[in-house]
Design a protein around this motif. Structure first.
Motif, PDB file in Angstrom:
ATOM      1  N   ASP A  16       1.163  -1.233  -0.272  1.00  0.00           N
ATOM      2  CA  ASP A  16       0.299   0.115  -0.030  1.00  0.00           C
ATOM      3  C   ASP A  16       0.517   1.408   0.025  1.00  0.00           C
ATOM      4  O   ASP A  16       0.744   2.512  -0.280  1.00  0.00           O
ATOM      5  CB  ASP A  16      -0.841   0.074   1.198  1.00  0.00           C
ATOM      6  N   LEU A  17       2.318   1.062   0.749  1.00  0.00           N
ATOM      7  CA  LEU A  17       2.694   2.379   1.148  1.00  0.00           C
ATOM      8  C   LEU A  17       3.643   2.433  -0.782  1.00  0.00           C
ATOM      9  O   LEU A  17       3.897   3.783  -1.349  1.00  0.00           O
ATOM     10  CB  LEU A  17       3.674   2.034   1.613  1.00  0.00           C
ATOM     11  N   ALA A  18       3.715   1.081  -1.400  1.00  0.00           N
ATOM     12  CA  ALA A  18       4.216   1.290  -2.704  1.00  0.00           C
ATOM     13  C   ALA A  18       3.383   2.259  -3.577  1.00  0.00           C
ATOM     14  O   ALA A  18       3.648   3.093  -4.474  1.00  0.00           O
ATOM     15  CB  ALA A  18       4.448  -0.116  -3.347  1.00  0.00           C
ATOM     16  N   SER A  19       2.138   1.900  -3.709  1.00  0.00           N
ATOM     17  CA  SER A  19       0.961   1.761  -4.388  1.00  0.00           C
ATOM     18  C   SER A  19       0.793   3.911  -4.249  1.00  0.00           C
ATOM     19  O   SER A  19       0.749   4.255  -5.628  1.00  0.00           O
ATOM     20  CB  SER A  19       0.001   1.462  -3.759  1.00  0.00           C
ATOM     21  N   LEU A  20       0.838   4.282  -2.966  1.00  0.00           N
ATOM     22  CA  LEU A  20       0.805   5.188  -2.950  1.00  0.00           C
ATOM     23  C   LEU A  20       2.331   6.434  -2.782  1.00  0.00           C
ATOM     24  O   LEU A  20       1.808   7.336  -3.796  1.00  0.00           O
ATOM     25  CB  LEU A  20       0.653   5.906  -1.228  1.00  0.00           C
ATOM     26  N   ILE A  21       3.323   5.533  -3.329  1.00  0.00           N
ATOM     27  CA  ILE A  21       4.086   6.525  -3.411  1.00  0.00           C
ATOM     28  C   ILE A  21       4.616   6.486  -5.280  1.00  0.00           C
ATOM     29  O   ILE A  21       4.685   7.626  -5.920  1.00  0.00           O
ATOM     30  CB  ILE A  21       5.674   5.423  -3.039  1.00  0.00           C
ATOM     31  N   ARG A  22       3.741   5.475  -5.869  1.00  0.00           N
ATOM     32  CA  ARG A  22       3.414   5.383  -7.165  1.00  0.00           C
ATOM     33  C   ARG A  22       2.856   6.464  -7.656  1.00  0.00           C
ATOM     34  O   ARG A  22       3.060   7.055  -9.273  1.00  0.00           O
ATOM     35  CB  ARG A  22       3.362   3.921  -8.144  1.00  0.00           C
ATOM     36  N   LEU A  65      -6.567   5.161  -4.060  1.00  0.00           N
ATOM     37  CA  LEU A  65      -6.396   4.644  -3.075  1.00  0.00           C
ATOM     38  C   LEU A  65      -7.259   3.743  -2.020  1.00  0.00           C
ATOM     39  O   LEU A  65      -7.168   4.601  -1.220  1.00  0.00           O
ATOM     40  CB  LEU A  65      -4.781   5.260  -2.889  1.00  0.00           C
ATOM     41  N   SER A  66      -7.822   2.900  -1.820  1.00  0.00           N
ATOM     42  CA  SER A  66      -8.453   2.237  -1.093  1.00  0.00           C
ATOM     43  C   SER A  66      -8.044   2.095   0.121  1.00  0.00           C
ATOM     44  O   SER A  66      -8.962   2.380   1.255  1.00  0.00           O
ATOM     45  CB  SER A  66      -9.290   1.209  -1.639  1.00  0.00           C
ATOM     46  N   ALA A  67      -6.931   1.587   0.183  1.00  0.00           N
ATOM     47  CA  ALA A  67      -6.465   1.117   1.316  1.00  0.00           C
ATOM     48  C   ALA A  67      -5.607   2.448   1.738  1.00  0.00           C
ATOM     49  O   ALA A  67      -5.572   2.619   3.059  1.00  0.00           O
ATOM     50  CB  ALA A  67      -4.988   0.084   1.300  1.00  0.00           C
TER      51      ALA A  67
END
Length: 343
Positions: free
Chosen positions: A154-160, A333-335
C-alpha cells in the motif's frame, strides 16, 4: 471557523505568489466585486486584487499560522479583506456561512507554500531535519503515521500514484526494512532511505522529492481538495465570474485541465465504442488555456519553474455538481482511504 480580525499579531510574508499578475489579470477584478483567494498563504493574490480594484476579498487557508500572519494585510485593507481558517474544498459552505450571495472570482494556488517548506518543524522538506509531519492543518494522521503503519504494497502504491516515483516498490521495501528497527520519525531519516535506494544524480532532483510529494498529497488529501474546490467554484461563481488556478505538478494540472475541458465542451462526445452523447450546456468558457512563467520570474523564484495557470469564465448555465473523482484524474487508493478514515 476562525476568522482573522484587524489587530491580531502576524508575521511577515515569505511566500512569493507564482504567476500572480497573470492570475489576477485573468480574474479582471472590478470595483464592488467579491473575490475568493482560496489558498491565502502570504496574501500575494489577495494584495494584488485589492490593489487593482475597490473590491472585497475572502482569504481561506487551512494553516492557522498563515491566517495569523495575515493580520497586517487585513489592517491595511480597511475592511475589504477577511481571512478565515478552512479548506478551500469547503469554499461553498464558507461562502454560505458568511452570508455572501455573489462571488465574482476565485483564485487557487495549489500545493505547499514556501513558509511551510522553509519551517523545519512542519516536516514538509527533506532540506531540513525535522519531524516527519507534513500536515497543513495539524489534524489527522501525519506522514510518519503513513510511513510506519501502511503495509508495504500500500505504501508502494501511494508513492507510485501520488509521487509518480518509478522506484516506488524499492523505496517502500527499504522503508519497511528500516522501520523494523524502530519508527521512522524524521525527514532526514526518510530522505536517507530514498537516497540509498535511488542514488544522487548531478543536476537531477533530489531522490526523495517524489516520495515526499506523495506523502504530503496523501496526508492533506490535496487532489481531493482541489477537485472539491473546482466543483464548489462552479456552484458559487456568478455568471461572468472567473476562476484562475495555478498548479505545480502534472497530477494537479491534469485535474484542472480535465475539469475545465469537460465543463467547457460544446461538441458531442463521440466514440466508436459507444453511442454519441450530447454535450451539456457549458458552465465555463476558457480564458487562459495554459500559461507558464517567463524567464525573469523563473530566475527570481525557482519554485515557479513547474507552474501552470489555467483560467475560465462562468456562464449562466446551471452548475452540474460533483462527479466521479477518477474521471478527473484523482487516483483512488482504497487502502489509504481506509487508513485515513480509521485514524
Amino acid at each position: 471557523m476562525m476568522a482573522l480580525q484587524p489587530g491580531q499579531d502576524g508575521s511577515k510574508p515569505r511566500h512569493i505568489s507564482v504567476l500572480r499578475d497573470e492570475a489576477v489579470d485573468a480574474l479582471a477584478p472590478v470595483d464592488g466585486g467579491v473575490y475568493i483567494d482560496g489558498t491565502f498563504g502570504a496574501g500575494g493574490y489577495s494584495r494584488a486584487i485589492l490593489d487593482m480594484a475597490d473590491a472585497h476579498v475572502i482569504g481561506i487557508d487551512r494553516d492557522v499560522e498563515a491566517v495569523a500572519g495575515a493580520a497586517t494585510l487585513v489592517d491595511q485593507a480597511g475592511g475589504r479583506l477577511m481571512v478565515v481558517e478552512g479548506r478551500f474544498g469547503d469554499l461553498k459552505s464558507i461562502v454560505q456561512e458568511l452570508g455572501v450571495d455573489r462571488v465574482d472570482g476565485v483564485v487557487l494556488d495549489v500545493g505547499v507554500s514556501s513558509m511551510q517548506l522553509d519551517t523545519a518543524e512542519r516536516g514538509f522538506s527533506f532540506r531540513f531535519d525535522g519531524p516527519l509531519d507534513m500536515r497543513m492543518g495539524r489534524e489527522g494522521p501525519s506522514a510518519a503515521d503513513l510511513v510506519n503503519e501502511l503495509a508495504e504494497k500500500d505504501l508502494a502504491s501511494l508513492i507510485r500514484a501520488l509521487g509518480e516515483e518509478r522506484r516506488a516498490n524499492a523505496v517502500a521495501k527499504a522503508v519497511v526494512a528500516e522501520r523494523a528497527n524502530g519508527r521512522i520519525e524524521s525527514t532526514a531519516q526518510l530522505a536517507r532511505i530514498c537516497e540509498a535506494v535511488i542514488g544522487r544524480i548531478p543536476d537531477q532532483i533530489h531522490p526523495a522529492t517524489r516520495t515526499f510529494q506523495a506523502l504530503r498529497i496523501a496526508v492533506n488529501d490535496e487532489l481531493g481538495e482541489l477537485l472539491r474546490a473546482l466543483f464548489a467554484a462552479e456552484e458559487v461563481l456568478s455568471p461572468g465570474g472567473r476562476l484562475a488556478v495555478v498548479s505545480f505538478h502534472s497530477l494537479e494540472d491534469r485535474i484542472v485541465k480535465t475539469f475545465l475541458a469537460e465543463r467547457s465542451r460544446t461538441t458531442p462526445n463521440v466514440s466508436r465504442h459507444a453511442p454519441a452523447t450530447f454535450a451539456a450546456t457549458p458552465t465555463f468558457v476558457p480564458i487562459v488555456r495554459s500559461a507558464t512563467p517567463g524567464e525573469e520570474e523563473m530566475a527570481r523564484n525557482p519554485r515557479a519553474r513547474s507552474a501552470r495557470l489555467r483560467a475560465a469564465e462562468r456562464t449562466d448555465a446551471a452548475a452540474r455538481g460533483a462527479g466521479d473523482p477518477m474521471a478527473y484524474g484523482v487516483p483512488q487508493l482504497s487502502a489509504l482511504a481506509a487508513f485515513m478514515e480509521r485514524a
